[in-house]
Each structure stands twice: as C-alpha cells, then as structure tokens.
Design an enzyme around this catalytic site. Structure first.
Site, PDB file in Angstrom:
ATOM      1  N   ASP A 126       0.799  -1.043   0.064  1.00  0.00           N
ATOM      2  CA  ASP A 126       0.137   0.042  -0.205  1.00  0.00           C
ATOM      3  C   ASP A 126       0.861   1.161   0.135  1.00  0.00           C
ATOM      4  O   ASP A 126       1.537   1.520   0.912  1.00  0.00           O
ATOM      5  CB  ASP A 126      -0.945   0.262   1.357  1.00  0.00           C
ATOM      6  CG  ASP A 126      -1.789   1.107   1.239  1.00  0.00           C
ATOM      7  OD1 ASP A 126      -2.651   1.446   0.254  1.00  0.00           O
ATOM      8  OD2 ASP A 126      -1.536   1.951   1.987  1.00  0.00           O
ATOM      9  N   GLU A 151      -2.123  -1.201  -5.722  1.00  0.00           N
ATOM     10  CA  GLU A 151      -3.132  -0.671  -6.571  1.00  0.00           C
ATOM     11  C   GLU A 151      -2.918  -0.085  -7.703  1.00  0.00           C
ATOM     12  O   GLU A 151      -2.086   0.760  -8.075  1.00  0.00           O
ATOM     13  CB  GLU A 151      -3.537   0.359  -5.477  1.00  0.00           C
ATOM     14  CG  GLU A 151      -4.151  -0.019  -4.051  1.00  0.00           C
ATOM     15  CD  GLU A 151      -4.270   1.053  -3.195  1.00  0.00           C
ATOM     16  OE1 GLU A 151      -5.627   0.796  -2.697  1.00  0.00           O
ATOM     17  OE2 GLU A 151      -3.747   2.250  -2.895  1.00  0.00           O
ATOM     18  N   CYS A 207     -12.527  -4.698   5.475  1.00  0.00           N
ATOM     19  CA  CYS A 207     -11.865  -5.546   6.652  1.00  0.00           C
ATOM     20  C   CYS A 207     -10.971  -6.668   5.916  1.00  0.00           C
ATOM     21  O   CYS A 207     -11.679  -7.178   5.461  1.00  0.00           O
ATOM     22  CB  CYS A 207     -12.676  -6.066   7.551  1.00  0.00           C
ATOM     23  SG  CYS A 207     -12.098  -6.860   8.896  1.00  0.00           S
ATOM     24  N   CYS A 209     -12.585 -10.111   7.982  1.00  0.00           N
ATOM     25  CA  CYS A 209     -13.959 -10.722   7.547  1.00  0.00           C
ATOM     26  C   CYS A 209     -14.539 -10.194   6.282  1.00  0.00           C
ATOM     27  O   CYS A 209     -15.761 -10.619   5.600  1.00  0.00           O
ATOM     28  CB  CYS A 209     -15.016 -10.110   8.563  1.00  0.00           C
ATOM     29  SG  CYS A 209     -15.467  -8.526   8.438  1.00  0.00           S
ATOM     30  N   CYS A 263     -12.748  -2.636  12.815  1.00  0.00           N
ATOM     31  CA  CYS A 263     -13.832  -3.362  12.120  1.00  0.00           C
ATOM     32  C   CYS A 263     -15.101  -3.316  12.815  1.00  0.00           C
ATOM     33  O   CYS A 263     -15.049  -3.506  14.087  1.00  0.00           O
ATOM     34  CB  CYS A 263     -13.628  -4.691  11.706  1.00  0.00           C
ATOM     35  SG  CYS A 263     -15.107  -5.665  10.676  1.00  0.00           S
ATOM     36  N   CYS A 268     -16.586  -7.370  13.137  1.00  0.00           N
ATOM     37  CA  CYS A 268     -15.724  -8.316  13.794  1.00  0.00           C
ATOM     38  C   CYS A 268     -14.883  -7.949  14.839  1.00  0.00           C
ATOM     39  O   CYS A 268     -14.236  -8.828  15.456  1.00  0.00           O
ATOM     40  CB  CYS A 268     -14.999  -9.507  12.630  1.00  0.00           C
ATOM     41  SG  CYS A 268     -13.559  -8.492  11.983  1.00  0.00           S
ATOM     42  N   ASP A 306      -3.216   1.234   7.050  1.00  0.00           N
ATOM     43  CA  ASP A 306      -2.254   0.931   5.609  1.00  0.00           C
ATOM     44  C   ASP A 306      -1.816  -0.347   5.775  1.00  0.00           C
ATOM     45  O   ASP A 306      -1.934  -1.121   4.571  1.00  0.00           O
ATOM     46  CB  ASP A 306      -0.986   1.765   5.899  1.00  0.00           C
ATOM     47  CG  ASP A 306      -1.395   3.392   5.685  1.00  0.00           C
ATOM     48  OD1 ASP A 306      -2.334   3.670   5.093  1.00  0.00           O
ATOM     49  OD2 ASP A 306      -0.570   4.174   6.259  1.00  0.00           O
TER      50      ASP A 306
END
Length: 423
Positions: free
Chosen positions: A183, A278, A345, A348, A365, A368, A375
């Site tokens: 990232d 990305e 997340c 999950c 999250c 969960c 990051d």
C-alpha cells in the site's frame, strides 16, 4: 538496461555541450512544428527519414545548426518518431509530443556507433564524443554490455552521461517466493503486508535545506519582479545564479527520492514472487482544487499540499520500476482496483466507512472487531485481491482496463446486517 554516470567536462567542453543542448532543443521544436503543420494543412504524415534530408540542407545554410553533430540531429528525429509511436500506442500513457522550453533540461543524444568508451582505472573512464573528444566520467559501476546509445545531459548538480546498454540478460524463472501486497501512501511511504512496520522515506531535504530553498525562492521572486520593472524582463547574472542554486537543491532532493525508490522496488522484486499494488490514477489524484472566479475551489492550499505529498512519493515511478524489475528477478506484478481497499476489513471482508473514522491511522472493523493499522490492513486486502486474480502477469503493459471491485466485496457490503431501529 540504462547506465548513468557523473561526467566532469572541462570549461571548453562545458560550453560546447551547453550550446549543443540548446540547438538540440530548437531542432526538436522545429521538427515537431513541421510535422504538425503538414498534418493540419495537408493531412500528410512526415517521418524522420524525410526530415533527415531537410536537416542536411539546414546544416548547410545555418551555421548554428551545422555546429551540431549530424548523428545527434538524426537521433533527435528518431526520438521524435518514437514519441509519436508512444502517443498512438493505446497501451502507453504518453501524451502528444510537447515543445521544449528554454528551461528544459539540456540533453544531447548520440547513437552507439558514434561513441567509444575506454577505462582509465578502477574509478574513472572516458567516452569519445564527436567534435568534442574524450569526456571523463566517474565509473561508479561496470557498463556490462554493448552500448546502443548515449546521452549527455545536465541537471542542477552538473553533467551526466547515460548509456543504453544491451546486456543480453533474459527474464529470470519464477522465484517461488511468498506473495505480498503493498500500500503506497503519504503518511506511510509503503506498507508491505508481510511486515509489521511501514517503510518510511526520509525527508528529501533537511530543515536547513528547506529554509534555504524557501529563501532562494523568495529572492528569485524579488529579482524577477525587478527585472520586469527595470530591465524589460532580461535576467541578470545574479538572478541566473539564484536559479542555479535552486536547481542544485532540487536535484539533490530528486536524487534522494530516486535512491529510496530504487532500493524499495529492488527489495520487493527480489524477495517476493507475487507483488500486489493498487491501480492508481495519479493524474486524477493530484488534480488541483482551484476553481474559477464564479465558483472558487474549497481548501485549495490544503489540496495543493496533499498533491505535493502524493507526487513526492512517486507512486507512478514505483510502479514503472516494479514492472521491469519483476521480470528481472522472476516475480509477478499485479495491479488491483483500488476501490475501497482502505475501508475493507482484511479479516471478514466487510466494507464500512465507519471502520476507519476520519481517515485516521487506526482500522477497527465494526462487525468482527478486527483492529490493525489502516495501511497494513489495506496492504493485506491488496494481497488478497492480487491472489484472487490468479497472479496474471501484467508486466508487458503500462496500464490495464479499469475494472470494478469483485462482486463478492459488494455482496458482503449489501448483506451486512442493518442496525435495529431504536424504539
């Protein structure tokens, strides 16, 4: 492969190379203008083979054009052909060839047949250039191949000699090393999914250098205002000295940024078999927030600072380097859609903006309870998306078609239980 070395021309060679640099810039602009004119007026496509005949006539009629080596002029016209080819290539991100301003970096290209290199000792070598003679340069690394072309250029810190070298190296076989997701950000320069701490780029300028750069910029503004008011816009010697000092600091910043980028991308390509990043649109991310007089923009200065931070981390350059280094070291580069990577997340799969309130550094999250650095959580999600694509190799292309996030992520977001209404 490219090889770049620091060159040290004496005063006579410095003046000749600077003069040739301006002549090469003028030749590029004239050749581009000729091509544009013929296409607009006659719909005729002019190529370098025909323009070389006009170049021969111009070298006879114009002394300043005849001073430039013939091989250099022909090389410039071939480079213009390549610029047009890149523009028309749908897989290339190049724009239409642009005219070069006087402030553009001086550059003098030569074909490989026109230069000769000889080694003086372990640290120094010389290159023979047409009409110039032997030019000394620092042999900081072995050339390691057959020279195909050479370019002498000047930046804020001095002259450089670059060689395009045919090394004969072929892409390595798959290295079989573990996968990772990366990232690229602003607060954290790069966060790798297999690591617990981010990789931070050191400030490209020290505090004293930033103060000096600011003072030089202010001095330059005052000197330009004085030149426009009292000298008809003509630059004085002091103003040119100020501009040279600013260029030297800027070149130092660029070199430090490039050093970090090369070390980062080389380490990623060597130690991982699959690298997920990305598919960012940097040009759209760094658009200015400045509007018009009727509808002015909002937070213009803040957006300008964010744009500088984005460009200082050079996500486009990192991707470019990873594209060719992964081929060298037997790894695969996969660019995934950046849609909601920072709000998903990694445990999950829930997509919820509330999991990262205020775009802070913490990701928590809402379903969960998974807590992680924002990051690092995004890098894990990027790695998962890269694995789901099957590890398809996109190294042969500069960009891939824009695709949406996998339907499973959107389905999870729709199927998330809604909070019960109070009362």
């Amino acid at each position: 492969m490219g090889r770049k070395y620091r060159a040290y021309p004496p005063c006579e060679q410095d003046q000749v190379l600077a003069r040739w640099g301006h002549t090469a810039r003028a030749l590029w602009n004239v050749a581009l203008e000729q091509r544009v004119y013929l296409w607009e007026q006659r719909r005729y496509t002019l190529r370098s083979v025909e323009q070389c005949r006009f170049l021969t006539a111009a070298r006879t009629d114009l002394d300043w054009m005849g001073d430039l080596p013939a091989q250099t002029g022909q090389q410039i016209l071939r480079q213009l052909d390549q610029s047009y080819a890149n523009f028309w290539n749908p897989r290339h991100s190049a724009r239409f060839p642009a005219r070069k301003k006087r402030t553009h970096r001086l550059s003098v290209p030569f074909p490989g047949q026109a230069v000769e290199v000889r080694k003086l000792n372990r640290k120094w070598a010389e290159v023979r250039l047409p009409k110039v003679g032997w030019l000394r340069f620092r042999l900081s690394r072995a050339i390691g191949g057959t020279i195909r072309n050479a370019t002498v250029s000047r930046d804020g810190s001095g002259w450089n000699i670059s060689f395009g070298v045919h090394t004969g190296r072929r892409p390595d076989a798959p290295n079989g090393k573990p996968a990772c997701g990366v990232d690229f950000g602003v607060a954290a320069s790069a966060f790798v999914s297999t690591e617990t701490s981010p990789r931070l780029m050191a400030p490209t300028l020290t505090a004293n250098e930033r103060k000096r750069l600011k003072a030089l910029e202010q001095r330059k503004a005052r000197q330009i205002a004085y030149a426009k008011k009292h000298q008809g816009g003509k630059y004085s010697r002091r103003l040119r000295t100020t501009i040279a000092q600013i260029a030297k600091l800027t070149a130092r910043r660029v070199n430090r940024r490039r050093d970090f980028t090369h070390k980062l991308t080389t380490d990623l390509a060597k130690n991982h078999g699959l690298i997920g990043i990305e598919d960012l649109r940097v040009r759209n991310m760094s658009k200015s927030a400045k509007g018009t007089a009727e509808s002015p923009g909002r937070n213009v200065r803040a957006k300008a600072g964010l744009n500088r931070s984005i460009l200082d981390n050079t996500p486009g350059e990192r991707r470019r380097q990873l594209e060719y280094k992964t081929r060298m070291y037997g790894s695969v580069l996969v660019a995934v859609p950046p849609f909601h990577t920072s709000q998903t997340c990694a445990a999950c799969g829930l997509v919820d903006p509330e999991s990262r309130k205020g775009c802070g550094r913490l990701f928590a999250c809402t379903r969960c309870g998974h807590v992680d650095d924002a990051d690092h959580n995004a890098s894990v999600e990027i790695e998962a998306r890269a694995r789901r694509t099957g590890g398809s190799d996109i190294n042969s292309t500069r960009s891939i078609p824009r695709v949406r996030v996998p339907a499973s992520g959107r389905r999870r977001m729709r199927e998330a239980p809604k909070p019960a209404c109070a009362g």
